[in-house]
Design a protein around this motif. Structure first.
Motif, PDB file in Angstrom:
ATOM      1  N   ASP A 286       0.855  -1.189   0.000  1.00 17.37           N
ATOM      2  CA  ASP A 286       0.000   0.000   0.000  1.00 17.37           C
ATOM      3  C   ASP A 286       0.893   1.241   0.000  1.00 17.37           C
ATOM      4  O   ASP A 286       2.113   1.152   0.172  1.00 17.37           O
ATOM      5  CB  ASP A 286      -0.975  -0.017   1.182  1.00 17.37           C
ATOM      6  N   PRO A 287       0.327   2.434  -0.211  1.00 15.99           N
ATOM      7  CA  PRO A 287       1.159   3.642  -0.329  1.00 15.99           C
ATOM      8  C   PRO A 287       2.080   3.878   0.866  1.00 15.99           C
ATOM      9  O   PRO A 287       3.250   4.243   0.685  1.00 15.99           O
ATOM     10  CB  PRO A 287       0.121   4.757  -0.470  1.00 15.99           C
ATOM     11  N   ARG A 369      -3.930   8.585  -7.554  1.00 21.30           N
ATOM     12  CA  ARG A 369      -2.789   9.267  -6.956  1.00 21.30           C
ATOM     13  C   ARG A 369      -2.953   9.235  -5.444  1.00 21.30           C
ATOM     14  O   ARG A 369      -4.063   9.229  -4.926  1.00 21.30           O
ATOM     15  CB  ARG A 369      -2.704  10.722  -7.427  1.00 21.30           C
ATOM     16  N   LYS A 370      -1.823   9.226  -4.752  1.00 22.73           N
ATOM     17  CA  LYS A 370      -1.839   9.277  -3.292  1.00 22.73           C
ATOM     18  C   LYS A 370      -0.730  10.217  -2.839  1.00 22.73           C
ATOM     19  O   LYS A 370       0.297  10.370  -3.509  1.00 22.73           O
ATOM     20  CB  LYS A 370      -1.617   7.891  -2.678  1.00 22.73           C
ATOM     21  N   LEU A 413       2.345   9.580  -5.122  1.00 27.77           N
ATOM     22  CA  LEU A 413       2.422   8.239  -5.701  1.00 27.77           C
ATOM     23  C   LEU A 413       1.411   8.111  -6.824  1.00 27.77           C
ATOM     24  O   LEU A 413       0.291   8.634  -6.737  1.00 27.77           O
ATOM     25  CB  LEU A 413       2.144   7.171  -4.646  1.00 27.77           C
ATOM     26  N   ARG A 415      -0.439   5.197  -9.549  1.00 26.19           N
ATOM     27  CA  ARG A 415      -0.747   3.775  -9.734  1.00 26.19           C
ATOM     28  C   ARG A 415      -0.371   3.391 -11.158  1.00 26.19           C
ATOM     29  O   ARG A 415      -0.943   3.897 -12.130  1.00 26.19           O
ATOM     30  CB  ARG A 415      -2.244   3.544  -9.502  1.00 26.19           C
ATOM     31  N   TRP A 420       1.677   0.735  -6.862  1.00 29.11           N
ATOM     32  CA  TRP A 420       1.995   2.126  -6.562  1.00 29.11           C
ATOM     33  C   TRP A 420       3.477   2.375  -6.756  1.00 29.11           C
ATOM     34  O   TRP A 420       4.309   1.531  -6.416  1.00 29.11           O
ATOM     35  CB  TRP A 420       1.597   2.475  -5.130  1.00 29.11           C
TER      36      TRP A 420
END
Length: 782
Positions: A286-287, A369-370, A413, A415, A420
């Motif tokens: 995960d991010p 996006r993160k 981040l 995808r 990611w």
């Protein structure tokens, strides 16, 4: 059941005589074999054997392998003599002679069963670390020669994000490609490079079974297929790490180097296949996990992994190839010597709404996006190369003693391909330096207000006995408090640059560090207070000394002995300077305590006891308050105990306990003295009092159990340990003690269960090892 097409061994007197004659000829046959330059010469050298009946040939092959293997196991091969051992018939040859002759018969014997037996014999000799050096002449193979090995399959663990992979490469061999060779490599990209290497050769069915065994060992790891080219890339990267870190390659790799070079490193492009550019990173990160992995890899020197965690268009790659990017950062690491990464917080933040298009990205701003923020620190040496790396943030605070720098960064981040990847980085600490003073003050206030609100809510919940189910998750609240205090310190650092003569700004920063129990960062602010504000210097130096003393204990636990000694010296030095500026009872009492602790090996020498006693007398002359009197009494108890005057020590400890029952360690010290005086019931009561004030005191549980065992009160010991495990559920030490107590009561099955749990937590712990020895001994006695 007999093997298929099995050929009986020699049974007639004639065959036995033929076998003995061949055994005597072995040294001469090997000499002719090694001097052969063509297939015809090899066949002529082997003619005395290949012309013999198949049963005699098979018996010869077995005799060569069994005698050589037995001699190797008894150590005869270590003598390194050309004729190191002999067969039952008196013929003498070396293990190398046997291996070379078996190799030749494997390639040139006209009997298929003899070729198979030669291969089996060679495998047995490999187990005894005996390998052939002779190779067939380079010419067109005969009808009886085996096919050259060809790559069969490759497997690699998808654990590259952990800094290591298990690489399993297999080749088909033999006349019908019914045999296989496995090269298993353990690769560590953080420190060692090539960690281990094993080579096995067997039937394809056996190798398949072995692959299943090896992949099953890593229960949580997923293995995926790889081409030989991809396996070679991973190996070459690990070898580069070994060279950079100056690590010696493992013995197994060195031994099999010619084979590895031939089959992997020098394999033709056609044999190696396509390198699809797979990274073998777990795609489900995960991010937050991905950012943690990036920071961890970068700080530990695994720059290849850090590069792979960036998008292909990331400006952090600087348009460099992977090798160029890694090489630049290794040059930086050689000078900066990064070490001991710590992470304060990592949190996913809301992505700011923006119509901006990210350079080089094929995704619009509406795509996946993160934004992840992280507060982290790292020990670094100063180097100009730090300014050349775009991912190198600015340390807003630096501890000059340890070289620790504190950073606050955020990462955007994207995808891509179902995973990611980091695209851009923002140095939040540097950005805070540019904020206006009122905004910095407002952000600090918002963080402080929220921390106070959380603390008030927790106190209210405790007072009203609100159910745990109805309260917010304590772990979530702790993470929020840590994040807010850490970010507040970075704003404090920015304010200190703008308001360099404002003492309150530095005081606030110190309070934030103290609230997080971050001693190394608290040192930075205490040093600033002592240097810039004369009216605060004496108190700041005393607080700095106490902080350094606590850090010295921490460094000792981490095995940093030289650093512990340095911080012991700093603590005494700063405390003495504080006393020279302003003598206080607390200062003298603390200095006496430090001298007793720093020179206890195992007991302080007489001159130190006298010096500490004089310091405590000076403290007494300054009218100490209750808390200071407690420290004085406890220190006097330590001095009396070191001199062997236990009754006097008991009086001081009892006085300290009556003044401050919650003084750390006082009940343990009291119990030690009571026990030394034979007052076991009182010692037990003191340990129980220690647990009343600190229910998670591991040492108190250990000593309470020790008392009970000495008196063979096993049920009492078991009850204490069970209560201890409620308070310390992850304690391997308490589980090991409970295993031993249960074993004493004959409950071996239960004891085994607790011991296995302890070993899963920490099998290296001395108490865990002692428990294992005890259980093994008890099983032998049954």
């Amino acid at each position: 059941m007999a093997r298929k097409k099995d050929i009986a061994g020699p049974v007639s007197a004639e065959d036995q005589a033929r076998l003995q004659d061949l055994l005597v000829q072995v040294p001469g046959l090997v000499e002719r074999l090694r001097s052969s330059r063509s297939q015809q010469e090899v066949e002529a050298a082997l003619a005395p054997i290949t012309s013999a009946p198949a049963s005699v040939q098979l018996a010869l092959l077995r005799e060569l392998a069994q005698t050589s293997q037995a001699a190797a196991e008894t150590g005869l091969l270590q003598e390194q003599r050309p004729e190191a051992f002999s067969s039952a018939g008196g013929a003498r040859w070396s293990g190398q002679d046997a291996a070379d002759l078996l190799q030749a018969l494997y390639h040139y014997s006209p009997e298929k069963e003899c070729r198979k037996e030669a291969r089996r014999s060679l495998i047995r000799l490999e187990g005894a670390r005996i390998y052939p050096q002779w190779q067939p002449p380079r010419e067109q193979p005969t009808a009886f020669q085996s096919h050259p090995p060809r790559f069969w399959k490759g497997l690699v663990s998808q654990t590259r994000e952990q800094g290591e992979v298990q690489l399993l490469l297999c080749w088909e061999e033999g006349y019908d490609y019914d045999e296989a060779r496995l090269i298993a490599l353990s690769l560590d990209f953080w420190q060692q490079g090539v960690r281990d290497c094993q080579v096995e050769r067997a039937s394809k069915r056996r190798v398949e079974s072995r692959l299943h065994e090896l992949t099953a060992r890593l229960e949580e790891a997923r293995f995926c297929e790889c081409t030989l080219a991809e396996g070679r890339r991973l190996l070459e990267e690990a070898l580069a790490v070994s060279r950079w870190r100056k690590q010696e390659l493992p013995e197994g790799y060195r031994y099999h180097w010619p084979l590895i070079r031939q089959l992997i490193l020098e394999a033709s492009e056609a044999e190696a296949g396509e390198d699809r550019g797979q990274t073998f990173i777990q795609p489900t990160l995960d991010p937050e996990e991905l950012v943690l992995t990036f920071i961890g890899a970068w700080s530990l020197g695994d720059f290849g992994l850090a590069y792979d965690l960036l998008t292909a268009q990331s400006p952090l790659r600087e348009g460099l190839s992977r090798d160029e990017w890694v090489e630049r950062r290794r040059a930086w690491a050689n000078e900066a010597q990064p070490a001991r990464l710590t992470v304060s917080f990592v949190a996913e933040s809301e992505q700011p709404q923006s119509g901006l298009w990210l350079p080089g990205s094929t995704l619009s701003s509406r795509g996946p996006r993160k934004l992840v923020e992280i507060g982290w620190s790292l020990e670094l040496s100063e180097t100009p190369l730090s300014g050349t790396l775009p991912e190198m943030a600015m340390g807003t605070a630096v501890n000059k003693e340890t070289g620790r720098h504190w950073f606050w960064t955020s990462y955007t981040l994207l995808r891509q391909e179902e995973a990611w990847r980091i695209h851009t980085m923002t140095d939040e600490g540097a950005r805070a330096q540019g904020l206006p003073i009122p905004e910095l003050q407002q952000r600090i206030k918002e963080h402080d207000d929220r921390v106070r609100e959380i603390s008030a809510q927790q106190r209210e919940a405790l007072l009203k006995s609100i159910s745990l189910l109805d309260r917010p998750d304590p772990q979530v609240l702790l993470e929020e408090v840590t994040r807010r205090l850490t970010q507040a310190m970075h704003y404090d650092d920015a304010l200190m640059v703008r308001l360099s003569l404002d003492q309150q700004v530095v005081e606030n920063a110190y309070n934030h560090a103290a609230a997080l129990r971050n001693g190394e960062r608290a040192m930075v602010y205490l040093e600033r207070l002592a240097q810039r504000f004369p009216g605060r210097r004496a108190d700041a130096l005393r607080e700095l000394a106490m902080t350094e003393d606590s850090l010295a204990t921490l460094f000792e636990q981490q095995g940093l002995k030289e650093r512990r000694q340095r911080f012991d010296e700093l603590a005494e030095q700063h405390l003495q300077e504080s006393l020279s500026l302003r003598p206080t009872a607390l200062g003298y009492a603390l200095l006496a305590q430090m001298k007793l602790q720093h020179r206890a090996t195992p007991l302080p020498p007489p001159e130190v006891l006298q010096e500490a006693e004089a310091l405590l007398a000076q403290a007494r002359d300054l009218n100490p308050n209750r808390a200071e009197e407690t420290i004085i009494e406890a220190a006097l108890g330590t001095i009396a105990s070191a001199r062997g005057d236990q009754p006097q020590a008991l009086q001081h400890y009892e006085r300290a306990a009556s003044l401050s029952p919650d003084y750390p360690g006082i009940w343990l010290a009291l119990s030690h003295t009571q026990r030394a005086l034979g007052r076991r019931a009182e010692a037990r009561e003191s340990l129980q009092r220690a647990l009343r004030y600190n229910p998670a005191d591991l040492q108190a549980y250990s000593e309470l159990v020790d008392l009970a065992i000495e008196e063979r009160r096993f049920e009492e010991a078991q009850t204490a340990l069970e209560e201890g495990l409620k308070q310390l559920p992850q304690s391997a030490h308490l589980r090991a003690l409970l295993a031993m107590v249960l074993a004493e009561q004959g409950e071996l099955r239960q004891a085994q269960r607790f011991l296995e749990e302890a070993e899963r937590l920490d099998r290296r712990l001395p108490s865990v090892q002692a428990a294992r020895e005890m259980l093994n001994e008890r099983r032998k006695q049954r």
